[in-house]
Design a protein around this motif. Structure first.
Motif, PDB file in Angstrom:
ATOM      1  N   LEU A 281       0.864  -1.173   0.000  1.00  0.00           N
ATOM      2  CA  LEU A 281       0.000   0.000   0.000  1.00  0.00           C
ATOM      3  C   LEU A 281       0.904   1.228   0.000  1.00  0.00           C
ATOM      4  CD1 LEU A 281      -2.903   1.019   0.069  1.00  0.00           C
ATOM      5  CD2 LEU A 281      -2.890   0.766   2.550  1.00  0.00           C
ATOM      6  N   LYS A 282       1.212   1.722  -1.194  1.00  0.00           N
ATOM      7  CA  LYS A 282       2.195   2.796  -1.337  1.00  0.00           C
ATOM      8  C   LYS A 282       1.617   4.152  -0.938  1.00  0.00           C
ATOM      9  CE  LYS A 282       5.113   2.597  -4.776  1.00  0.00           C
ATOM     10  NZ  LYS A 282       6.283   2.043  -4.089  1.00  0.00           N
ATOM     11  N   LEU A 283       0.311   4.286  -1.053  1.00  0.00           N
ATOM     12  CA  LEU A 283      -0.319   5.559  -0.694  1.00  0.00           C
ATOM     13  C   LEU A 283      -1.726   5.302  -0.200  1.00  0.00           C
ATOM     14  CD1 LEU A 283      -0.542   8.721  -0.716  1.00  0.00           C
ATOM     15  CD2 LEU A 283      -1.417   8.499  -3.041  1.00  0.00           C
ATOM     16  N   LEU A 284      -2.072   5.903   0.908  1.00  0.00           N
ATOM     17  CA  LEU A 284      -3.453   5.978   1.366  1.00  0.00           C
ATOM     18  C   LEU A 284      -3.677   7.395   1.875  1.00  0.00           C
ATOM     19  CD1 LEU A 284      -6.230   4.854   2.106  1.00  0.00           C
ATOM     20  CD2 LEU A 284      -5.279   4.120   4.292  1.00  0.00           C
ATOM     21  N   ALA A 285      -4.632   8.072   1.285  1.00  0.00           N
ATOM     22  CA  ALA A 285      -4.998   9.418   1.734  1.00  0.00           C
ATOM     23  C   ALA A 285      -6.516   9.483   1.807  1.00  0.00           C
ATOM     24  CB  ALA A 285      -4.463  10.480   0.776  1.00  0.00           C
ATOM     25  N   THR A 286      -7.026   9.974   2.913  1.00  0.00           N
ATOM     26  CA  THR A 286      -8.471  10.151   3.060  1.00  0.00           C
ATOM     27  C   THR A 286      -8.765  11.574   3.506  1.00  0.00           C
ATOM     28  OG1 THR A 286      -8.459   9.375   5.357  1.00  0.00           O
ATOM     29  CG2 THR A 286      -8.840   7.726   3.642  1.00  0.00           C
ATOM     30  N   SER A 287      -9.893  12.072   3.114  1.00  0.00           N
ATOM     31  CA  SER A 287     -10.274  13.434   3.445  1.00  0.00           C
ATOM     32  C   SER A 287     -10.601  13.556   4.931  1.00  0.00           C
ATOM     33  CB  SER A 287     -11.486  13.855   2.609  1.00  0.00           C
ATOM     34  OG  SER A 287     -11.999  15.085   3.058  1.00  0.00           O
ATOM     35  N   CYS A 288     -10.159  14.651   5.523  1.00  0.00           N
ATOM     36  CA  CYS A 288     -10.484  14.911   6.934  1.00  0.00           C
ATOM     37  C   CYS A 288     -11.990  15.080   7.136  1.00  0.00           C
ATOM     38  CB  CYS A 288      -9.757  16.161   7.419  1.00  0.00           C
ATOM     39  SG  CYS A 288      -7.967  15.993   7.452  1.00  0.00           S
ATOM     40  N   ARG A 289     -12.699  15.425   6.066  1.00  0.00           N
ATOM     41  CA  ARG A 289     -14.144  15.656   6.174  1.00  0.00           C
ATOM     42  C   ARG A 289     -14.903  14.402   6.597  1.00  0.00           C
ATOM     43  NH1 ARG A 289     -16.153  16.007   1.531  1.00  0.00           N
ATOM     44  NH2 ARG A 289     -14.332  15.783   0.202  1.00  0.00           N
ATOM     45  N   VAL A 290     -14.333  13.221   6.350  1.00  0.00           N
ATOM     46  CA  VAL A 290     -15.092  11.998   6.606  1.00  0.00           C
ATOM     47  C   VAL A 290     -14.464  11.134   7.693  1.00  0.00           C
ATOM     48  CG1 VAL A 290     -16.149  11.933   4.316  1.00  0.00           C
ATOM     49  CG2 VAL A 290     -13.908  10.859   4.671  1.00  0.00           C
ATOM     50  N   VAL A 291     -13.516  11.710   8.444  1.00  0.00           N
ATOM     51  CA  VAL A 291     -12.908  10.955   9.539  1.00  0.00           C
ATOM     52  C   VAL A 291     -13.972  10.514  10.537  1.00  0.00           C
ATOM     53  CG1 VAL A 291     -11.390  11.142  11.545  1.00  0.00           C
ATOM     54  CG2 VAL A 291     -10.621  11.988   9.329  1.00  0.00           C
ATOM     55  N   SER A 292     -14.886  11.417  10.878  1.00  0.00           N
ATOM     56  CA  SER A 292     -15.893  11.107  11.895  1.00  0.00           C
ATOM     57  C   SER A 292     -16.891  10.054  11.433  1.00  0.00           C
ATOM     58  CB  SER A 292     -16.639  12.376  12.302  1.00  0.00           C
ATOM     59  OG  SER A 292     -17.334  12.927  11.199  1.00  0.00           O
ATOM     60  N   PHE A 293     -16.950   9.778  10.128  1.00  0.00           N
ATOM     61  CA  PHE A 293     -17.857   8.748   9.613  1.00  0.00           C
ATOM     62  C   PHE A 293     -17.192   7.374   9.566  1.00  0.00           C
ATOM     63  CE2 PHE A 293     -19.205  12.734   7.505  1.00  0.00           C
ATOM     64  CZ  PHE A 293     -20.447  12.861   8.089  1.00  0.00           C
ATOM     65  N   GLY A 294     -15.915   7.318   9.889  1.00  0.00           N
ATOM     66  CA  GLY A 294     -15.219   6.038   9.888  1.00  0.00           C
ATOM     67  C   GLY A 294     -14.814   5.550   8.518  1.00  0.00           C
ATOM     68  N   ALA A 295     -14.711   6.458   7.531  1.00  0.00           N
ATOM     69  CA  ALA A 295     -14.384   6.036   6.166  1.00  0.00           C
ATOM     70  C   ALA A 295     -13.001   5.390   6.088  1.00  0.00           C
ATOM     71  CB  ALA A 295     -14.450   7.233   5.221  1.00  0.00           C
ATOM     72  N   GLY A 296     -12.022   5.943   6.822  1.00  0.00           N
ATOM     73  CA  GLY A 296     -10.683   5.390   6.784  1.00  0.00           C
ATOM     74  C   GLY A 296     -10.640   3.956   7.281  1.00  0.00           C
ATOM     75  N   SER A 297     -11.357   3.668   8.357  1.00  0.00           N
ATOM     76  CA  SER A 297     -11.403   2.310   8.899  1.00  0.00           C
ATOM     77  C   SER A 297     -12.071   1.353   7.928  1.00  0.00           C
ATOM     78  CB  SER A 297     -12.153   2.301  10.239  1.00  0.00           C
ATOM     79  OG  SER A 297     -11.468   3.058  11.203  1.00  0.00           O
TER      80      SER A 297
END
Length: 358
Positions: free
Chosen positions: A252-268
């Protein structure tokens, strides 16, 4: 790049002082600037020493109130207003600009927040020609960024009024996350997300358009984007993954997620999905991580998902591309249950290019 321009009102957005004469003049050329910045995905707000209700009515009367998010209109310090706007938008101060006709107000903001770029009211008509206000490309998401932020504020208001558990609230949103292989149309969104995202970017490395396009055609690589929507509307592109496949390990060379959706658990959800895919394929996972000043949250997300420093033999298959500052985090993946708070639709990487829904 500037993410948000904060406007003063009197003798800056309009000509005149509202409390002295309500018949202030609003130039069409300034309206054009407001519209142009909005179309480029640059948010706009207000920091004005004024009577709030009177000033907001004037903005509505002029037909521009909708363009300004999280405005601060009152009698406090402009530096406090600018900081509050940045905090509410979750933007770093070096992505904020402030425009005011008064040198003393600009100096006060610059003193407390040296990273904020300050402009005189005399500069207003030139702003759209400056490089910091001129993104190289304007994507579908950037053109509707203001509407997405305004929808998010409505979500937050509803969440504040919701009395049940957080998971129940998330389920009430009818969240849908879609992970898909990037094509020509998505590449610019991928590049934009790597440029705009710093807190939830695992390496802080920017992959330019040309590199991403070449990787799409490389069978060893997967370039993936994640988008999200709910009953309030689209969140737009919220995640990007760059995966390099080796015989016994996926990197997994890159993973970037928007801070806007951290509270929705998108990264997990994304991390669990890639773990499930790797487990099905019978390979280990190695994630690139490079510490920056702002991505501590990303390291926490990896560690929470079980990634750790390891001497597993599979790590030898992974290249750091000559970068000694890249740390390789290892995971022996396991099958994962589908998310309980949203619907996930994603490709089956273990089987090939077919699409499967969870």
């Amino acid at each position: 790049m500037i993410k948000c321009l904060v406007w003063d009102l009197d003798n800056t957005l309009w000509d005149g002082t509202l409390l002295e004469d309500e018949q202030v003049e609003f130039a069409e050329a300034v309206r054009d600037v407001v519209r142009a910045l909005d179309s480029r995905g640059i948010l706009q707000s207000v920091a004005s020493k004024n009577d709030h209700d009177l000033a907001w009515r004037k903005l509505e009367e002029l037909g521009v109130a909708e363009y300004f998010v999280v405005p601060r209109i009152g009698w406090g310090r402009k530096s406090d207003s600018v900081k509050a706007i940045a905090d509410q938008l979750k933007f770093a101060l070096d992505t904020i600009a402030f425009v005011d006709d008064q040198p003393a107000e600009r100096a006060e903001v610059a003193y407390h927040h040296p990273a904020v770029r300050c402009y005189s009211a005399e500069d207003v008509l030139t702003l759209t020609g400056l490089p910091e206000f001129s993104p190289a490309t304007v994507t579908v998401d950037s053109a509707r960024r203001r509407q997405m932020y305004q929808a998010n504020m409505r979500r937050e208001q509803e969440q504040a009024a919701f009395t049940g558990p957080d998971e129940d609230f998330l389920r009430s949103l009818d969240l849908v996350i879609r992970i898909g292989r990037a094509g020509d149309e998505e590449i610019t969104r991928v590049e934009e997300l790597t440029l705009r995202t710093s807190q939830m970017n695992a390496t802080g490395v920017h992959y330019p358009d040309s590199v991403l396009r070449s990787l799409i055609d490389d069978p060893r690589h997967e370039v993936l984007t994640a988008t999200m929507s709910d009953r309030f509307g689209p969140h737009g592109a919220v995640g990007v993954l760059l995966l390099e496949k080796h015989p016994s390990v996926w990197n997994l060379k890159l993973l970037a997620t928007s801070c806007r959706v951290v509270s929705f658990g998108a990264g997990s959800v994304i991390l669990n999905w890639i773990s499930d895919q790797a487990a099905r394929a019978g390979v280990h996972l190695v994630a690139d991580f490079r510490r920056t000043e702002r991505n501590r949250m990303m390291e926490v997300a990896y560690r929470f998902a079980g990634y750790e420093t390891s001497s597993c033999a599979c790590v030898a298959e992974v290249s750091r591309d000559g970068r000694d500052d890249i740390e390789l985090l290892h995971l022996v993946p396991a099958r994962q249950a589908p998310p309980s708070t949203m619907t996930l639709t994603a490709p089956d990487l273990a089987a090939g290019p077919l699409t499967a829904a969870h």
